[in-house]
Scaffold this motif. Structure first.
Motif, PDB file in Angstrom:
ATOM      1  N   PRO A 262       0.857  -1.166  -0.041  1.00  0.00           N
ATOM      2  CA  PRO A 262       0.101   0.165   0.054  1.00  0.00           C
ATOM      3  C   PRO A 262       0.821   1.244  -0.077  1.00  0.00           C
ATOM      4  CG  PRO A 262       0.022  -0.904   2.071  1.00  0.00           C
ATOM      5  CD  PRO A 262       0.763  -1.933   1.184  1.00  0.00           C
ATOM      6  N   ASP A 263       2.220   1.212   0.477  1.00  0.00           N
ATOM      7  CA  ASP A 263       2.727   2.336   0.960  1.00  0.00           C
ATOM      8  C   ASP A 263       4.474   2.454   0.584  1.00  0.00           C
ATOM      9  OD1 ASP A 263       3.269   0.908   2.894  1.00  0.00           O
ATOM     10  OD2 ASP A 263       2.552   2.575   4.387  1.00  0.00           O
ATOM     11  N   LYS A 264       5.130   1.368   0.231  1.00  0.00           N
ATOM     12  CA  LYS A 264       6.200   0.972   0.299  1.00  0.00           C
ATOM     13  C   LYS A 264       6.938   0.892  -0.976  1.00  0.00           C
ATOM     14  CE  LYS A 264       6.745   0.674   4.701  1.00  0.00           C
ATOM     15  NZ  LYS A 264       6.572   1.924   5.566  1.00  0.00           N
ATOM     16  N   MET A 265       6.349   1.435  -2.023  1.00  0.00           N
ATOM     17  CA  MET A 265       6.747   1.425  -3.484  1.00  0.00           C
ATOM     18  C   MET A 265       8.249   2.047  -3.539  1.00  0.00           C
ATOM     19  SD  MET A 265       3.250   1.868  -3.234  1.00  0.00           S
ATOM     20  CE  MET A 265       2.971   3.710  -3.292  1.00  0.00           C
TER      21      MET A 265
ATOM     22  N   LYS B 297      -2.267  -0.402  -9.961  1.00  0.00           N
ATOM     23  CA  LYS B 297      -2.871  -0.264  -8.771  1.00  0.00           C
ATOM     24  C   LYS B 297      -4.157  -0.829  -8.925  1.00  0.00           C
ATOM     25  CE  LYS B 297      -0.403   4.171  -7.447  1.00  0.00           C
ATOM     26  NZ  LYS B 297       0.413   3.506  -6.931  1.00  0.00           N
ATOM     27  N   VAL B 298      -4.324  -1.668  -7.694  1.00  0.00           N
ATOM     28  CA  VAL B 298      -5.682  -2.243  -7.646  1.00  0.00           C
ATOM     29  C   VAL B 298      -6.401  -2.007  -5.875  1.00  0.00           C
ATOM     30  CG1 VAL B 298      -5.116  -3.984  -9.223  1.00  0.00           C
ATOM     31  CG2 VAL B 298      -4.712  -4.437  -6.600  1.00  0.00           C
TER      32      VAL B 298
ATOM     33  N   LEU C  84      -6.244   0.574  -1.030  1.00  0.00           N
ATOM     34  CA  LEU C  84      -5.805   0.782  -2.543  1.00  0.00           C
ATOM     35  C   LEU C  84      -4.219   0.290  -2.270  1.00  0.00           C
ATOM     36  CD1 LEU C  84      -5.821   1.879  -5.372  1.00  0.00           C
ATOM     37  CD2 LEU C  84      -4.903   3.895  -4.549  1.00  0.00           C
ATOM     38  N   VAL C  85      -3.627  -0.744  -3.016  1.00  0.00           N
ATOM     39  CA  VAL C  85      -2.414  -1.349  -3.140  1.00  0.00           C
ATOM     40  C   VAL C  85      -1.884  -1.270  -4.613  1.00  0.00           C
ATOM     41  CG1 VAL C  85      -2.879  -2.834  -1.144  1.00  0.00           C
ATOM     42  CG2 VAL C  85      -3.174  -3.472  -3.530  1.00  0.00           C
ATOM     43  N   THR C  86      -0.606  -1.178  -4.614  1.00  0.00           N
ATOM     44  CA  THR C  86       0.180  -1.335  -5.891  1.00  0.00           C
ATOM     45  C   THR C  86       0.885  -2.702  -5.877  1.00  0.00           C
ATOM     46  OG1 THR C  86       0.918   1.155  -5.469  1.00  0.00           O
ATOM     47  CG2 THR C  86       2.349  -0.165  -7.072  1.00  0.00           C
TER      48      THR C  86
END
Length: 164
Positions: free
Chosen positions: A133-136, A149-150, A156-158
């Motif tokens: 979700p936030d560590k891209m 993204k889904v 919302l996650v990547t």
């Protein structure tokens, strides 16, 4: 031993197979339940512990590696068949990357991810996927690329991938 941090021996981090630390399965399952249990509230701690117990065979998916500092397990990462039920076409996945909060900032997460990638290469896997979700930015620094993204269980996650 899979890998070792370049730091001094007293503070060395060693990455090992969960098979060498079977007694840590309940601890690791507890971390996962605390960190991600809200995404699958139907999975009990007992069920998660049973899932993790199946990750103890080296060279077989599902598989888990652990970070060990001074004889104590301080982090984990897995290779699993699927980590996103809406995308069964994507396989396998790196999952359950976790480092104890008091051990963060020491490069342990990076060591775990690098060890998982090395293990995936050894298994002759062509690609791994992950969701975050936030560590891209963290994963991008380690060679992962964004795919899409889904929405996953209201979050919302990547989806990211790494070609091996």
């Amino acid at each position: 031993m899979l890998s070792k941090s370049p730091s001094s021996a007293a503070c060395a981090i060693v990455i090992e197979h969960l098979a060498q630390h079977r007694d840590a399965v309940p601890l690791l399952a507890g971390w996962a339940q605390q960190q991600w249990g809200h995404l699958a509230p139907e999975i009990t701690l007992e069920q998660r512990t049973a899932f993790f117990a199946r990750r103890v065979t080296p060279g077989q998916i599902p598989e888990m590696l652990v970070a060990v500092a001074n004889g104590r397990v301080v982090g984990m990462a897995s290779i699993v068949t699927n980590d996103l039920s809406s995308r069964p076409d994507l396989t396998p996945w790196m999952a359950a990357v976790y480092v104890m909060p008091e051990q963060r900032g020491r490069g342990i997460g990076s060591l775990l991810v690098q060890a998982i990638l090395a293990e995936a290469r050894w298994l002759e896997l062509p690609r791994l996927y992950l969701i975050t979700p936030d560590k891209m930015a963290f994963y991008a620094r380690l060679g992962w690329r964004e795919m899409e993204k889904v929405e996953y269980r209201g979050e919302l996650v990547t989806v990211m991938f790494c070609d091996l």
